[in-house]
Design a protein around this motif. Structure first.
Motif, short mmCIF file in Angstrom:
data_model
loop_
_atom_site.label_atom_id
_atom_site.label_comp_id
_atom_site.label_asym_id
_atom_site.label_seq_id
_atom_site.Cartn_x
_atom_site.Cartn_y
_atom_site.Cartn_z
N ILE A 210 0.91 -1.06 -0.19
CA ILE A 210 -0.06 0.48 -0.08
C ILE A 210 0.86 1.13 -0.10
CG2 ILE A 210 -1.59 1.08 1.18
CD1 ILE A 210 -2.61 -1.62 2.84
N GLU A 211 0.74 2.17 -0.67
CA GLU A 211 1.83 3.58 -0.93
C GLU A 211 0.37 5.01 -0.41
OE1 GLU A 211 5.03 1.93 -3.71
OE2 GLU A 211 3.68 3.51 -4.99
N ARG A 234 3.25 9.89 9.79
CA ARG A 234 2.97 11.24 10.37
C ARG A 234 3.68 11.57 8.39
NH1 ARG A 234 0.29 14.62 12.79
NH2 ARG A 234 0.47 16.90 12.45
N LEU A 235 3.25 12.04 7.48
CA LEU A 235 4.02 11.71 6.61
C LEU A 235 3.54 13.96 5.83
CD1 LEU A 235 2.78 9.14 4.05
CD2 LEU A 235 4.45 9.25 5.83
N THR A 236 4.68 14.69 5.85
CA THR A 236 4.09 15.67 5.21
C THR A 236 4.58 15.73 3.34
OG1 THR A 236 6.72 16.07 5.49
CG2 THR A 236 5.29 16.41 7.47
N GLN A 237 4.76 17.10 3.41
CA GLN A 237 4.72 16.94 1.57
C GLN A 237 6.00 15.78 1.10
OE1 GLN A 237 4.68 21.33 0.52
NE2 GLN A 237 4.33 20.43 -1.88
N GLN A 240 6.07 9.21 1.21
CA GLN A 240 5.27 8.77 0.67
C GLN A 240 5.74 7.14 1.45
OE1 GLN A 240 4.97 7.01 -3.66
NE2 GLN A 240 6.65 5.67 -2.52
N LEU A 241 5.11 7.01 1.73
CA LEU A 241 5.36 5.54 2.56
C LEU A 241 5.03 4.58 1.89
CD1 LEU A 241 4.71 3.89 5.43
CD2 LEU A 241 2.31 4.32 5.55
N HIS A 242 5.44 3.10 2.25
CA HIS A 242 5.68 2.01 1.78
C HIS A 242 5.21 1.10 2.57
CE1 HIS A 242 6.49 -1.31 -2.47
NE2 HIS A 242 7.51 -1.60 -0.76
N PHE A 243 4.18 0.54 2.25
CA PHE A 243 3.65 -0.65 3.54
C PHE A 243 3.30 -1.89 2.79
CE2 PHE A 243 0.30 -3.06 6.01
CZ PHE A 243 0.86 -2.65 6.90
N ASP A 244 4.77 -2.96 3.48
CA ASP A 244 4.50 -4.61 2.67
C ASP A 244 3.72 -5.35 3.12
OD1 ASP A 244 4.94 -7.14 2.19
OD2 ASP A 244 6.96 -5.96 1.05
N THR A 245 2.49 -5.33 2.46
CA THR A 245 1.29 -5.84 3.43
C THR A 245 1.23 -7.27 3.62
OG1 THR A 245 0.51 -6.84 1.33
CG2 THR A 245 -0.52 -4.66 2.61
N ALA A 246 3.03 -8.19 3.77
CA ALA A 246 3.18 -9.17 3.82
C ALA A 246 4.20 -9.36 5.23
CB ALA A 246 3.50 -10.39 2.83
N GLN A 253 10.05 7.37 2.79
CA GLN A 253 10.76 8.03 1.99
C GLN A 253 10.20 9.23 1.24
OE1 GLN A 253 12.00 6.18 -2.09
NE2 GLN A 253 9.42 5.70 -2.56
N MET A 254 11.49 10.27 0.59
CA MET A 254 10.88 11.95 -0.12
C MET A 254 11.06 11.35 -1.09
SD MET A 254 10.83 13.95 2.33
CE MET A 254 10.87 15.65 1.32
N LEU A 255 10.51 11.88 -2.10
CA LEU A 255 9.53 11.56 -3.98
C LEU A 255 10.42 13.16 -4.67
CD1 LEU A 255 5.91 9.98 -4.09
CD2 LEU A 255 8.14 9.06 -4.05
N PRO A 256 11.10 13.17 -5.23
CA PRO A 256 11.29 14.33 -5.57
C PRO A 256 11.05 15.42 -5.94
CG PRO A 256 11.51 12.44 -7.20
CD PRO A 256 11.14 11.98 -6.50
N ASP A 257 9.64 15.11 -6.26
CA ASP A 257 8.49 17.06 -6.48
C ASP A 257 7.22 16.36 -6.12
OD1 ASP A 257 6.89 16.05 -9.38
OD2 ASP A 257 9.28 15.96 -9.69
#
Length: 337
Positions: A210-211, A234-237, A240-246, A253-257
């Motif tokens: 889940i992202e 708690r995510l800010t601008q 991105q959260l990457h949640f492994d369901t297994a 992580q921070m995204l470029p833009d």
């Protein structure tokens, strides 16, 4: 005699059957102590007026009991002996009348709760087939961009008793601030609660993660499987959260833009170091085509590319060049080898 006010909240608790032993004793005092007579009469009269404006037709003789009650509690001159007799009668009569009114009001509340429970079971369900994307305006003016092969559900009481969304697939949310209820999106065991403005969620049963990505503002992500831990992230601008369901492991992580978050709604598809099989699945959803590989080896490539408002043929050509494969299309059927 100085009149005392009844606790209306306490009476409502009694109606719902949620009184403690101490509270129940206090309610009984209202019935036995003449000092509460005027306040109790005022509450009963007000509640009766409310009932008269609602579309209820209970089978009860409460109307007659209420008239008897009003006749009994109207102040009138009396001799001391008669006053004692009236007070004794009032204690019995008011107890009976109050029980009748409580029964009627309790019936009204039961009907209200049944109606509310029925409404809570009513859901608005929206689904996009492959190749279809829609923009949805919710009752509170929040906006949802629903991706292809995605489903969205919200209760018909949305905006009144809740602002809860259930998502399967991918959607971009632009949330309207304000209101008495927080905006939340449930995806599997995770719930994302909006604290800011705009975010994207991707959740599919066929995918291992889940992202959640935030374009503006802040969101809190909760994991129902770990209620003691509270907020999972708690995510800010641009986070991105990457949640492994297994494994139930979460990484941020921070995204470029921020512009790349939910860019699919503007016709831009972004693939960063993604397996060709996952890219093919995304193209199937976006363009409404069927892609198959002639061998397992053909699906193992990893590519990074951006598709800007590309037609299906343009997208397939770019993928072929980037991944070093050949692509053959016949209508909606595509073969990669």
């Amino acid at each position: 005699m100085r009149q005392l006010p009844v606790d209306q909240t306490l009476i409502e608790l009694y109606i719902h059957g949620r009184c403690t032993a101490t509270q129940l004793a206090e309610v009984r005092q209202y019935l036995h102590d003449p000092a509460y007579r005027e306040s109790l009469q005022e509450w009963l009269h007000h509640d009766w007026q409310q009932l008269s404006h609602e579309n209820y037709a209970p089978e009860t003789d409460a109307d007659e009991k209420y008239r008897q009650y009003l006749a009994l509690v109207q102040p009138a001159p009396a001799t001391p002996v008669k006053q004692i007799s009236t007070i004794r009668w009032w204690k019995v009569a008011v107890a009976a009348v109050f029980t009748g009114i409580i029964a009627l009001t309790g019936w009204r509340w039961q009907q209200h709760l049944r109606q509310r429970a029925f409404q809570e079971q009513q859901w608005v369900q929206l689904h996009n087939e492959a190749g279809k994307r829609t923009k949805i305006t919710l009752p509170d003016s929040s906006q949802v961009y629903l991706d292809a092969v995605s489903s969205l559900q919200y209760n018909k009481n949305y905006g009144v008793t809740n602002r809860n969304i259930i998502l399967e697939g991918e959607a971009y949310f632009v949330v309207k601030h304000g209101g008495a209820h927080p905006f939340s999106v449930q995806t599997g065991n995770l719930t994302t609660i909006d604290v800011g403005t705009a975010f994207n969620i991707r959740y599919r049963h066929t995918e291992p993660a889940i992202e959640v990505a935030v374009a503006e503002g802040i969101v809190n992500v909760m994991d129902h499987a770990r209620p003691q831990t509270g907020v999972l992230a708690r995510l800010t601008q641009q986070q991105q959260l990457h949640f492994d369901t297994a494994t139930r492991e979460a990484t941020v992580q921070m995204l470029p833009d921020a512009e790349s978050i939910g860019a699919w709604r503007h016709g831009v598809l972004i693939f960063r170091q993604q397996p060709l099989k996952a890219v093919a699945a995304a193209l199937e959803r976006y363009y409404g085509i069927n892609i198959r590989f002639d061998s397992p080896e053909a699906a193992r490539g990893v590519i990074t590319t951006i598709l800007h408002h590309s037609t299906v043929d343009e997208a397939l050509d770019i993928v072929a060049i980037t991944a070093g494969v050949s692509v053959k299309r016949s209508g909606k059927e595509v073969l990669i080898k």
